[in-house]
Write an enzyme that holds these catalytic residues in place. Sequence first.
Site, short mmCIF file in Angstrom:
data_model
loop_
_atom_site.label_atom_id
_atom_site.label_comp_id
_atom_site.label_asym_id
_atom_site.label_seq_id
_atom_site.Cartn_x
_atom_site.Cartn_y
_atom_site.Cartn_z
N HIS A 17 -3.14 10.16 26.55
CA HIS A 17 -2.11 10.93 26.58
C HIS A 17 -1.33 10.41 25.03
O HIS A 17 -1.05 11.48 24.17
CB HIS A 17 -1.02 10.53 27.50
CG HIS A 17 -1.50 11.14 28.78
ND1 HIS A 17 -1.28 10.31 29.92
CD2 HIS A 17 -2.08 12.20 29.32
CE1 HIS A 17 -1.61 10.63 30.99
NE2 HIS A 17 -2.11 11.91 30.72
N LYS A 41 -0.31 16.87 43.78
CA LYS A 41 -0.72 15.54 43.81
C LYS A 41 0.32 14.87 44.88
O LYS A 41 1.35 15.16 45.16
CB LYS A 41 -0.21 14.75 42.38
CG LYS A 41 -1.36 15.10 41.57
CD LYS A 41 -1.38 14.27 40.33
CE LYS A 41 -2.53 15.02 39.44
NZ LYS A 41 -2.58 14.58 38.00
N ARG A 91 -10.89 16.51 27.75
CA ARG A 91 -11.58 15.34 27.75
C ARG A 91 -13.14 15.53 27.61
O ARG A 91 -13.92 14.95 26.94
CB ARG A 91 -11.34 14.48 28.77
CG ARG A 91 -10.00 13.77 28.51
CD ARG A 91 -9.45 12.87 29.89
NE ARG A 91 -9.41 13.98 30.90
CZ ARG A 91 -9.09 13.66 32.22
NH1 ARG A 91 -8.60 12.40 32.31
NH2 ARG A 91 -8.78 14.47 33.13
N SER A 129 -5.05 8.96 34.46
CA SER A 129 -4.14 8.28 34.98
C SER A 129 -4.56 7.94 36.42
O SER A 129 -4.19 6.86 36.92
CB SER A 129 -2.73 9.06 35.25
OG SER A 129 -2.24 9.41 34.17
O1 PNS Z 1 -1.23 15.47 33.74
P1 PNS Z 1 -1.62 16.66 34.89
O2 PNS Z 1 -1.33 16.27 36.17
O3 PNS Z 1 -3.24 16.94 34.82
O4 PNS Z 1 -0.81 17.97 34.63
C1 PNS Z 1 -0.94 19.20 35.35
C2 PNS Z 1 0.51 19.90 34.92
C3 PNS Z 1 1.59 19.00 35.42
C4 PNS Z 1 0.63 20.25 33.77
C5 PNS Z 1 0.37 21.39 35.95
O5 PNS Z 1 0.13 20.92 37.01
C6 PNS Z 1 1.66 22.27 35.80
O6 PNS Z 1 1.79 22.80 34.76
N1 PNS Z 1 2.22 22.26 36.77
C7 PNS Z 1 3.62 22.65 37.05
C8 PNS Z 1 3.50 23.91 37.94
C9 PNS Z 1 2.77 25.29 37.41
O7 PNS Z 1 3.18 25.90 36.32
N2 PNS Z 1 1.70 25.72 37.84
C10 PNS Z 1 0.96 26.81 37.50
C11 PNS Z 1 -0.25 26.52 36.52
S1 PNS Z 1 -1.72 27.03 37.02
#
Ligand code: PNS
Length: 163
Positions: A17, A41, A91, A129
């Site tokens: 990150h 999650k 990645r 993570s």
């Molecule tokens: O580190 P991560 O868990 O891969 O990040 C994922 C994240 C938090 C960026 C993604 O789940 C997100 O944007 N969540 C907010 C909710 C949202 O906007 N969902 C619609 C996206 S399809």
Amino acid sequence: MRTAICPGSFDPVTLGHVDIIRRASKLFEKVVVCVVYNANKKSSFLTLEERKEHVERVTADLPNVTVDTWSGLLVDYAARYEDPVVVRGLRAVSDFEYEFMMALTNKKLNPIVETIFLASDERYTYLSSSGVKEIAFFGGDFDQFVPPEIREDLHRKIDGRSQ
Ligand code: PNS
């Protein structure tokens, strides 16, 4: 001015990150790291505030980077900024499907929100993570995967949980 938004769960923030945030800070005048509550999650290791504080600590030397938290749709957060660009690290090919789906969904929800991908540094292509958490929970050595500034906090958190 374009603002780069680096969103993620950062539970915990890893060296991968940090690499993406640092590189984004060279490409954009202003970078906001958005620590997002991820409803997909089931349980989190660190609180949103702890994660925010960790990201602040490991980016303290980058004057154009700020850190924020958000619970909600990413596009709603991004819409606060003029010309927002979401920056995500890729990645491996395995990331692509999920990232592509998110980028297209976000674009559909709000067309002003662009997404760009930075290829992960080869040193961190295997790093996640969830991998770090699993190693930590089973008593393995996770120090090499996380920034030195937060290692002690993570050990303390793990020790607190196992008592
Ligand atoms: O580190 P991560 O868990 O891969 O990040 C994922 C994240 C938090 C960026 C993604 O789940 C997100 O944007 N969540 C907010 C909710 C949202 O906007 N969902 C619609 C996206 S399809």
